[in-house]
Design an enzyme around this catalytic site. Structure first.
Site, PDB file in Angstrom:
ATOM      1  N   GLU A 156      -9.775  -6.716   5.414  1.00 46.44           N
ATOM      2  CA  GLU A 156      -8.511  -6.159   5.898  1.00 46.44           C
ATOM      3  C   GLU A 156      -8.546  -5.967   7.415  1.00 46.44           C
ATOM      4  O   GLU A 156      -9.464  -5.335   7.942  1.00 46.44           O
ATOM      5  CB  GLU A 156      -8.222  -4.799   5.247  1.00 46.44           C
ATOM      6  CG  GLU A 156      -6.941  -4.169   5.799  1.00 46.44           C
ATOM      7  CD  GLU A 156      -6.605  -2.803   5.214  1.00 46.44           C
ATOM      8  OE1 GLU A 156      -7.496  -2.175   4.614  1.00 46.44           O
ATOM      9  OE2 GLU A 156      -5.449  -2.381   5.360  1.00 46.44           O
ATOM     10  N   HIS A 206     -11.857  -1.201   2.746  1.00 47.15           N
ATOM     11  CA  HIS A 206     -10.716  -0.639   3.471  1.00 47.15           C
ATOM     12  C   HIS A 206     -10.925  -0.801   4.982  1.00 47.15           C
ATOM     13  O   HIS A 206     -11.960  -0.391   5.524  1.00 47.15           O
ATOM     14  CB  HIS A 206     -10.582   0.843   3.134  1.00 47.15           C
ATOM     15  CG  HIS A 206      -9.547   1.558   3.945  1.00 47.15           C
ATOM     16  ND1 HIS A 206      -9.856   2.583   4.800  1.00 47.15           N
ATOM     17  CD2 HIS A 206      -8.207   1.367   4.034  1.00 47.15           C
ATOM     18  CE1 HIS A 206      -8.741   3.014   5.372  1.00 47.15           C
ATOM     19  NE2 HIS A 206      -7.731   2.303   4.930  1.00 47.15           N
ATOM     20  N   ASP A 266       0.859  -1.191   0.000  1.00 43.50           N
ATOM     21  CA  ASP A 266       0.000   0.000   0.000  1.00 43.50           C
ATOM     22  C   ASP A 266       0.889   1.231   0.000  1.00 43.50           C
ATOM     23  O   ASP A 266       1.712   1.418   0.895  1.00 43.50           O
ATOM     24  CB  ASP A 266      -0.881  -0.011   1.257  1.00 43.50           C
ATOM     25  CG  ASP A 266      -1.892   1.124   1.281  1.00 43.50           C
ATOM     26  OD1 ASP A 266      -1.808   2.021   0.428  1.00 43.50           O
ATOM     27  OD2 ASP A 266      -2.769   1.111   2.159  1.00 43.50           O
ATOM     28  N   GLU A 323      -1.501  -0.900  -4.123  1.00 46.12           N
ATOM     29  CA  GLU A 323      -2.662  -0.161  -3.610  1.00 46.12           C
ATOM     30  C   GLU A 323      -2.362   1.314  -3.404  1.00 46.12           C
ATOM     31  O   GLU A 323      -1.278   1.683  -2.955  1.00 46.12           O
ATOM     32  CB  GLU A 323      -3.069  -0.795  -2.275  1.00 46.12           C
ATOM     33  CG  GLU A 323      -4.134  -0.031  -1.514  1.00 46.12           C
ATOM     34  CD  GLU A 323      -4.573  -0.763  -0.248  1.00 46.12           C
ATOM     35  OE1 GLU A 323      -4.508  -2.003  -0.216  1.00 46.12           O
ATOM     36  OE2 GLU A 323      -4.957  -0.094   0.722  1.00 46.12           O
TER      37      GLU A 323
HETATM   38 MG   LIG Z   1      -4.862   1.808   1.470  1.00 43.65          MG
END
Ligand SMILES: [Mg+2]
Length: 388
Positions: free
Chosen positions: A337, A315, A212, A238
């Site tokens: 996540e 998210h 990310d 990401e």
């Molecule tokens: Mg992110």
């Protein structure tokens, strides 16, 4: 049954859940560096620029019979007055079950000053409170109201830097927050590659690895970044561009056609996802249920994704009760996540849990509470004490 009252307040005390266990060893958790000003050398590595000065927002929705539901979002300073002065008067008196209608009323009326940004945070908190309220009135969990469960349990991945601890907790997929932005050019690329190498060596070849980039890159830098990551077989890359740089996402898609791309935590409402689906500019949508517009918005996004043959992975979906219920209900949502912020040796239950009563992943998968609504274990007195 009508909506009797909507009221929001800043969260003043979120420390209801204490931490009993001492860490086994000092471990580096989230890297202090994913900040919005990372393109400037003097700000690179200063994580405080990722935060705002405001606390979280708590929103309560009351039905005529006194039953109440609770929603949460961020940025209380500007968001609380948007709810109390603008959204609450708009939908008070509406049918408490008609969340499609109330969401649509808020979405359309917000066009007076723009539905993006902070307005969407406000809409999210109200929508979540109304879904919690509906569940409590009907005596069923929200994931059932949404048409779920889609699976027996949610398959989770862990976000963090303590690879050994995340593996010990049973996660089979790991996402690394990369702190190295473009300000340092090749130095950043070298450090990012070292980090990917460390992560891949720690988790082995069979587990999935994601990176990310926290939305701080340009296309030029991120194309080079993606090429450096290629040997480490990322499941996805990401949040690599400024959120509203829609042309940039299309350009990345053209220039790194081999890399699965994921984004969406800073996109709000269903509209950016509709455009991304039409252009196929990313592969995995990552709306945040507390920011994007609540349950009603993520349902729309899930259906857009399914129509386009794309996936959803909310998210931070496992870090509060709201996301847990949505992930459990949506057939388009393939991953949950869980941001691991409990240090090595400290049970996940003792980490950051903004909604009391929420479950945590066990051996890398999670089943949400089946209590009515979102299953948030707070009395009205406790909630009012936390919001002052
Ligand atoms: Mg992110």
């Amino acid at each position: 049954m009508k909506i009797e009252r909507i009221v929001a307040a800043p969260l003043r005390d979120g420390s209801r859940l204490g931490r009993a266990t001492s860490p086994r060893a000092k471990s580096e958790l989230l890297v202090d560096g994913g900040n919005t000003l990372a393109r400037y050398r003097e700000f690179t590595g200063r994580g405080s620029y990722h935060d705002t000065p405001w606390s979280d927002t708590v929103c309560m929705a009351f039905a005529e019979d006194g039953t109440w539901g609770m929603g949460m979002t961020g940025h209380a300073g500007p968001v609380v007055p948007i709810i109390n002065e603008f959204l609450a008067p708009l939908i008070t008196g509406e049918n408490v079950m008609a969340t499609e209608r109330t969401w649509d009323m808020m979405f359309n009326h917000a066009s007076l000053f723009g539905v993006g940004g902070l307005t969407s945070y406000a809409i999210s908190a109200v929508d979540l409170a109304l879904w919690d309220l509906k569940g409590k009135l009907l005596g069923v969990p929200v994931y059932e109201l949404m048409g779920g469960p889609a699976r027996d349990k949610v398959h989770c991945y862990a976000t963090g830097m303590d690879f050994d601890w995340m593996l010990e907790c049973g996660f089979e997929a790991i996402k690394v927050p990369c702190p190295y932005g473009e300000a340092l050019g090749n130095v950043s690329l070298d450090r990012a590659e070292d980090l990917a190498g460390l992560a891949r060596a720690a988790i082995g070849d069979e587990r999935e690895l994601m990176m990310d980039c926290w939305s701080v890159g340009s296309v030029e830098f991120m194309v080079r970044f993606a090429e450096r990551m290629r040997p480490y077989n990322l499941k996805w890359l990401e949040d690599f561009l400024y959120p509203e740089d829609y042309e940039g996402f299309e350009e990345m898609r053209r220039r790194v056609p081999w890399q699965t791309l994921a984004t969406g935590e800073r996109w709000v409402t269903h509209l950016p996802f509709m455009e991304a689906a039409a252009k196929r500019s990313v592969d995995i949508f990552q709306p945040d249920i507390r920011w994007v517009g609540g349950v009603t918005a993520v349902q729309k996004i899930g259906h857009i994704a399914e129509g386009a043959g794309l996936q959803v992975a909310l998210h931070g979906g496992m870090n509060d009760s709201f996301g847990q219920h949505a992930c459990h209900a949506m057939s388009s949502n393939t991953w949950g996540e869980f941001l691991v912020d409990s240090a090595s040796g400290v049970p996940l239950e003792e980490g950051w849990r903004p909604t009391p009563g929420m479950t945590v992943p066990v051996n890398g998968s999670l089943v949400p509470s089946d209590a009515p609504g979102f299953g948030i274990e707070l009395t009205r007195d406790e909630l009012e004490a936390m919001t002052g």
